[in-house]
Design an enzyme around this catalytic site. Structure first.
Site, PDB file in Angstrom:
ATOM      1  N   HIS A 461       0.749  -1.273  -0.021  1.00  0.00           N
ATOM      2  CA  HIS A 461      -0.052  -0.108   0.077  1.00  0.00           C
ATOM      3  C   HIS A 461       0.866   1.184   0.090  1.00  0.00           C
ATOM      4  O   HIS A 461       0.765   2.144  -0.985  1.00  0.00           O
ATOM      5  CB  HIS A 461      -0.943  -0.050   1.206  1.00  0.00           C
ATOM      6  CG  HIS A 461      -1.685   1.222   1.491  1.00  0.00           C
ATOM      7  ND1 HIS A 461      -3.127   1.165   1.101  1.00  0.00           N
ATOM      8  CD2 HIS A 461      -1.506   2.313   1.798  1.00  0.00           C
ATOM      9  CE1 HIS A 461      -3.644   2.443   1.417  1.00  0.00           C
ATOM     10  NE2 HIS A 461      -2.686   3.093   1.894  1.00  0.00           N
ATOM     11  N   GLU A 462       1.714   1.347   0.837  1.00  0.00           N
ATOM     12  CA  GLU A 462       2.509   2.644   0.985  1.00  0.00           C
ATOM     13  C   GLU A 462       3.633   2.603  -0.193  1.00  0.00           C
ATOM     14  O   GLU A 462       3.862   3.835  -0.550  1.00  0.00           O
ATOM     15  CB  GLU A 462       3.365   2.462   2.463  1.00  0.00           C
ATOM     16  CG  GLU A 462       2.620   2.602   3.498  1.00  0.00           C
ATOM     17  CD  GLU A 462       1.585   3.610   3.562  1.00  0.00           C
ATOM     18  OE1 GLU A 462       1.718   4.797   3.058  1.00  0.00           O
ATOM     19  OE2 GLU A 462       0.584   3.447   4.341  1.00  0.00           O
ATOM     20  N   HIS A 465       1.717   4.652  -2.702  1.00  0.00           N
ATOM     21  CA  HIS A 465       1.831   6.007  -2.779  1.00  0.00           C
ATOM     22  C   HIS A 465       3.330   6.363  -3.308  1.00  0.00           C
ATOM     23  O   HIS A 465       3.402   7.408  -4.093  1.00  0.00           O
ATOM     24  CB  HIS A 465       1.752   6.286  -1.079  1.00  0.00           C
ATOM     25  CG  HIS A 465       0.193   6.438  -0.769  1.00  0.00           C
ATOM     26  ND1 HIS A 465      -0.704   6.864  -1.305  1.00  0.00           N
ATOM     27  CD2 HIS A 465      -0.117   5.713   0.599  1.00  0.00           C
ATOM     28  CE1 HIS A 465      -1.800   7.008  -0.603  1.00  0.00           C
ATOM     29  NE2 HIS A 465      -1.640   6.036   0.667  1.00  0.00           N
ATOM     30  N   HIS A 468       3.325   6.615  -6.998  1.00  0.00           N
ATOM     31  CA  HIS A 468       2.665   8.023  -7.199  1.00  0.00           C
ATOM     32  C   HIS A 468       3.412   9.261  -7.226  1.00  0.00           C
ATOM     33  O   HIS A 468       3.423  10.171  -7.977  1.00  0.00           O
ATOM     34  CB  HIS A 468       1.296   8.120  -6.362  1.00  0.00           C
ATOM     35  CG  HIS A 468       0.327   8.967  -7.019  1.00  0.00           C
ATOM     36  ND1 HIS A 468      -0.784   9.368  -6.229  1.00  0.00           N
ATOM     37  CD2 HIS A 468       0.438   9.592  -8.000  1.00  0.00           C
ATOM     38  CE1 HIS A 468      -1.619  10.076  -6.994  1.00  0.00           C
ATOM     39  NE2 HIS A 468      -1.080  10.376  -8.023  1.00  0.00           N
TER      40      HIS A 468
END
Length: 672
Positions: A461-462, A465, A468
């Site tokens: 998940h991190e 990010h 991104h």
């Protein structure tokens, strides 16, 4: 001598010069940088030349370099390795930074220059990105209160400063409660615990300076303890301490802070012409209105609650079979759920841990990024903020893309949870500036460090990010990377979690830490089939938190915030054995700052899109389809906030998704 935080950084890739500055350097660097920034602001606001995009919008984007250099490394250290000096500096800086924000965005002369440009926008020959930046900059001034005058102007400015102060206090109180509580456990108390929990408890004791074993409030330790400990009394003690963070009375109690925060936010919204803070907050998000948020959450709440109630009855039966009468309690759920999983799915999560080594899961995340986006990761030997942290240079076709830093282990001075931040964001206005991105987690230390499946999902998940941030390709920092609406920012992170579920990824990277053998096919199959197990519980605890957050900000300020929380949950029919994921006194997403305030729903809003987005890969050539990967990068990961979120998603997918994809992904689509 020049302050090392403000001097030119000659480190590799111009990384912060960790080891070259001390806590004593931070405040003078901040004050000097703030003085310089004020001079720059005055020159822009009072420029005698007519407003132009270059002398106003570009100039604003170039302002305040010194503040970023001084504060970026400091706030990283304050979050991951806090100490009394750093906490003192945070308390000193928070009102000053809020005041500085008001000096910029409530500056009437500056706003008038921006407004002039907005009125002339069609004649300025702006690029699409410049038009977007001008629109967002103007909106920022309006939402900050630049049009207010007199007493209203002064009151809004003081509200912002007070919110900054109490947000910092909320964070520090929570950190103190998490840091100071631990429960010593004897050898006998370890009976029934898997080796990885015992090892983590021993490492935690060493970190606390205690002989033996301790249970702390780190999620990666307390959750497996609650899953495996047969000692109901110890589970209750640990669980109640975990859920009581911020509500223990005394100096670290957050209840009054939370109530004052709601009061000030309501007043802030009213000053800006909105009925509620939720109205103010959501108008710039994809959801737009509180009603739209509530519709989404309630569409998920009903099937999730129904599933949770079915599950609770089964768990209570298991508890009664153990000779324990009465109701299933919150500290019982994880223990009996783990027992039930072992029976219904023939799966013991402890059996997965030996195959989920931290280093291998990092490599798995890197490998997926290589296959999807052509990225390569090479270890960097550079000074970092803590010995536990590691750095990699990210390249593509030999070209430098970013520096990625990982700080994965829990420790006493680290804020709980997991997050991604940029020590430096991508932009092109100041040259080809490539980002420095960090992932912070709180995994339990071990030799080697072994993760739960939930931990591994957090890591992916991190890293979503981080991608991104790293793949951002825009000119202006204000729209770079994760500078998107809050209910869109979780799309890349939650989407990336899906690659952890791809069998070929686990077959390659989930290898036993002792034998090196791949996870057996039957164990892998069981794990993937159990992916939606206990989603009634997980969904209820999350949606309850999101609904409480929404109701707090969408009505009158309550007289008693905890009574209001109870009233909201009772109105929902909250199952007895489940509590909110984040009770109000430790709801840092909402009360440590404005980030997720009235917007904790964002994870679920994004989940509707991420479920649909991964379906797009599956409908094409599979999880690593190159055309879909290219579309994902071109329309979402590289574009930052350069267009409206809905426009970006439509460009990627061609349509907006329905909530059905989310319910299917959580296994809640067939609940009666």
């Amino acid at each position: 001598m020049t302050n090392p935080l403000l001097a030119p950084w000659t480190t590799p890739h111009e990384l912060p010069p960790f080891g070259q500055f001390t806590d004593d350097d931070v405040e003078p660097a901040f004050e000097e940088a703030l003085t310089t920034a004020r001079t720059e602001l005055d020159a822009i606001a009072n420029n005698p030349d007519a407003p132009s995009f270059a002398n106003t919008i570009d100039a604003l984007a170039l302002m305040g370099d010194g503040l970023e250099k001084a504060l970026g490394p400091f706030y990283l250290l304050a979050g991951v390795d806090s100490n009394p000096k750093r906490q003192e500096l945070q308390r000193a800086f928070s009102p000053k930074l809020a005041a500085w924000g008001s000096e910029v965005l409530m500056n009437r002369a500056l706003f008038e220059r921006v407004e002039t440009l907005w009125q002339q926008k069609d004649t300025l020959g702006l690029s699409e990105e410049q038009h977007r930046v001008l629109y967002l900059q103007r909106r920022s001034f309006l939402r900050a209160g630049a049009q207010l005058e007199g007493a209203e102007y002064d009151r809004l400015k003081s509200i912002k400063e007070r919110l900054a102060v109490i947000g910092t206090e909320f964070t520090q109180n929570l950190l103190a409660d998490e840091r100071d509580w631990f429960m010593e456990v004897s050898e006998a108390d370890l009976d029934g615990l898997p080796d990885f929990v015992i090892s983590s408890a021993k490492a935690a004791a060493k970190e606390k300076g205690v002989d033996g074993h301790v249970i702390t409030l780190s999620r990666s330790l307390i959750v497996p303890f609650l899953q495996y400990s047969p000692r109901r009394d110890l589970r209750e003690k640990a669980y109640e301490a975990w859920t009581a963070r911020g509500a223990n009375g005394g100096e670290t109690d957050n209840r009054d802070i939370a109530l004052e925060t709601l009061t000030l936010r309501k007043e802030r919204a009213n000053l800006l012409g909105y009925d509620t803070f939720a109205d103010f907050k959501l108008v710039t998000e994809m959801a737009k209105t509180p009603a739209n948020v509530r519709d989404l959450l309630m569409n998920v709440w009903q099937p999730a609650k129904a599933q949770a109630e079915l599950d609770a009855a089964k768990l209570e039966t298991l508890m009664h079979q153990d000779g324990i009468n009465g109701q299933l309690e919150p500290w019982d759920w994880r223990y009996y759920s783990e027992k039930r999983r072992a029976v219904e799915h023939d799966l013991d999560e402890a059996a997965l841990k030996p195959y989920l080594q931290l280093d291998n899961m990092i490599e798995a995340a890197f490998d997926c990024a290589r296959r999807l986006f052509g990225l390569s990761f090479a270890p960097l030997d550079v000074p970092l903020h803590h010995p536990d942290a590691k750095a990699w240079e990210v390249t593509r076709d030999g070209q430098h893309i970013a520096v990625f830093i990982g700080d994965y282990f829990a420790r006493g001075g680290k804020r709980s949870g997991a997050w991604c931040s940029a020590l430096r964001s991508q932009q092109k206005l100041k040259g080809d500036i490539r980002p420095h991105v960090i992932n912070v987690c709180n995994f339990a230390k071990g030799d080697p460090a072994l993760l739960s499946y939930d931990d591994a999902r957090t890591l992916f998940h991190e890293f979503g990010h981080a991608l991104h941030q790293m793949l951002s390709d825009v000119t202006y920092e204000m729209i770079s990377g994760t500078s998107v609406p809050r209910d869109f920012v979780e799309l890349p992170s939650q989407l990336y979690e899906h690659w952890l579920e791809v069998p070929e990824v686990l077959q390659k990277h989930a290898t036993h830490h002792q034998t090196g053998e791949a996870m057996p096919a039957d164990l892998l199959d069981k794990m993937l089939k159990a992916a939606t197990y206990d989603q009634g519980f997980a969904t209820v605890e999350y949606v309850a938190s999101a609904l409480v957050d929404l109701e707090f900000h969408n009505g009158p300020v309550p007289d008693d915030i905890m009574a209001c929380q109870t009233e909201i949950l009772d109105g929902l029919g909250m199952p007895h054995a489940i509590r909110m994921r984040h009770a109000t006194p430790h709801f840092a997403h909402v009360f440590a700052g404005d980030g997720y305030s009235s917007a904790y729903y964002s994870y679920m809003w994004s989940e509707v899109m991420d479920a649909d987005a991964f379906e797009a890969f599956e409908e094409a050539g599979g999880a690593f389809d190159p055309d879909m990967a290219r579309k994902l990068e071109n329309h979402i990961l590289s574009t930052g906030g350069s267009q409206e979120a809905e426009t970006l998603y439509m460009a990627f997918r061609g349509k907006m998704p329905e909530v059905d994809a989310l319910l299917k992904g959580r296994g809640l689509d067939k609940v009666a």
